[in-house]
Write an enzyme that holds these catalytic residues in place. Structure first.
Site, PDB file in Angstrom:
ATOM      1  CG  HIS A 137      -2.060   0.675   1.051  1.00  0.00           C
ATOM      2  ND1 HIS A 137      -2.482   2.024   1.451  1.00  0.00           N
ATOM      3  CD2 HIS A 137      -3.311   0.299   0.323  1.00  0.00           C
ATOM      4  CE1 HIS A 137      -3.686   2.341   1.118  1.00  0.00           C
ATOM      5  NE2 HIS A 137      -4.322   1.131   0.373  1.00  0.00           N
ATOM      6  CG  HIS A 154      -6.620  -0.346  -7.663  1.00  0.00           C
ATOM      7  ND1 HIS A 154      -7.603   0.937  -7.421  1.00  0.00           N
ATOM      8  CD2 HIS A 154      -6.472  -0.711  -6.151  1.00  0.00           C
ATOM      9  CE1 HIS A 154      -7.651   1.252  -6.187  1.00  0.00           C
ATOM     10  NE2 HIS A 154      -7.013   0.330  -5.355  1.00  0.00           N
TER      11      HIS A 154
END
Length: 381
Positions: free
Chosen positions: A185, A284
């Site tokens: 992340h 994503h």
């Protein structure tokens, strides 16, 4: 056929939808959003609408060129996301006009179903096990978890060991025939990523995601050359030009976002570029039903498509869920860990316009969390 009206809808939990109406009654939907900046993107969509009103919606490539290049200042997440949602809606109109799903317009399907994965947290081993079991119960065979929460620039022994312990807990539940991807992340420095990756190799993650922040993409090659784990990145990259350096650096999985990286038009080109580097696509998509449907349409027509993220049940979805805005939920149903090929025209799903208009009355003001280290300095979320 001409475009007569363009509307946007700010819908919970954190999404923005766009509706394009034509003079013959065909309506296309898209999802132009930057999480935490929805209102800003809404303004960008309204400005870009000036370029589309009165025009033929079927000139999709020309519209994409004009929207992305028709200003001296170009690129960036706000503009690219505004273009993305409008592009999705134009493809939706084209498919509905011709009575075929978008993937048929992209050359026809190369697969009958797409493997899906879900998000399972990443904080405590016990929570990981329970969350994974919940995903397995709905039929998924792959999950993604956070590697850590807040991470110091040079992680402590406890922080590093905690990452390994949580991934090990996931592997224990999944066994050898199901997969876990580990999302860094952008919370890790290169130094931390290089320390953690070798420790995770025995657990064989499906991939490790965004090991450094995107502005440090020039460093990612140092990690890809030092680990056998496939490295994935791309949710905060917005064009082929931005993907080229990470492809050259040796990533294994490209993760463009259909609502950020120029929509169907640009992601299709990113996929072709990735294929040259023997890189797989895994877009994503922690977003809504339109973004998911757009991903799937690209996936059904793209040979190097690995797996698809989706956000049904994700922790961000407070106040509304992906399927709340869809009339017929059947096309997005999981079947043995997959979604079967969408056969409806356009994006292949029917939006509940009444629910969308009702949700927009209250809208939302979702913002990304702001984290700080214990010394008061900013920490990557």
């Amino acid at each position: 056929m001409r475009i007569t009206r363009i509307e946007t809808f700010l819908v919970p939990p954190r999404w923005l939808f766009v509706r394009i109406e034509t003079d013959n009654g065909i309506v296309g939907w898209g999802e132009p959003v930057v999480e935490g900046r929805s209102e800003t993107v809404r303004t960008a969509v309204e400005q870009l609408a000036e370029l589309l009103l009165g025009k033929d919606p079927l000139r999709i490539e020309d519209h994409w060129q004009v929207m992305t290049k028709g200003s001296f200042y170009r690129g960036g997440p706000i503009l690219a996301s505004a273009v993305s949602g409008l592009d999705q809606a134009l493809w939706d109109i084209a498919g509905k006009h011709l009575g075929v799903p978008v993937h048929q317009l992209l050359g026809g399907h190369v697969r009958d179903r797409i493997r899906m994965y879900g998000w399972v947290g990443g904080d405590e081993p016990a929570e990981i096990a329970d969350s994974i079991c919940a995903q397995l119960d709905v039929g998924l065979t792959a999950v993604k978890m956070n590697a850590s929460g807040r991470m110091h620039p040079i992680g402590s022994v406890g922080e590093i060991d905690g990452v390994v312990e949580r991934v090990a807990a996931a592997r224990d539940v999944l066994g050898p025939h199901r997969d876990v991807a580990v999302d860094f992340h952008g919370r890790f420095t290169l130094a931390n990523a290089r320390r953690v990756a070798p420790l995770l190799e025995p657990l064989r993650p499906f991939f490790i995601e965004e090991p450094v922040v995107p502005e440090n993409s020039h460093l990612i090659g140092q990690l890809t050359r030092s680990t056998s784990i496939p490295v994935a990145t791309g949710e905060r990259l917005y064009s082929r030009q931005e993907f080229l350096p990470v492809l050259q650096a040796g990533i294994a999985v490209a993760q463009p976002d259909l609502s950020h990286a120029g929509g169907i038009t640009e992601v299709r080109k990113i996929a072709s570029l990735a294929e040259i580097f023997d890189v797989q696509l895994a877009p994503h998509c922690p977003l809504g039903p339109l973004a998911l449907a757009a991903c799937l349409q690209v996936g059904f027509a793209t040979p190097n498509y690995l797996i698809q993220e989706q956000s049904i049940g994700i922790h961000y979805n407070q106040g509304a869920e992906v399927l709340d805005y869809v009339l017929d939920k059947t096309p997005l149903k999981f079947v043995n860990g997959h979604i079967e090929r969408l056969t409806g025209p356009g994006l292949g799903i029917e939006i509940d316009e009444q629910a969308v208009r009702s949700a927009d009355k209250n809208g939302h003001a979702w913002r990304s969390p702001l984290w700080r280290h214990d010394d008061g300095s900013y920490a990557e979320w």
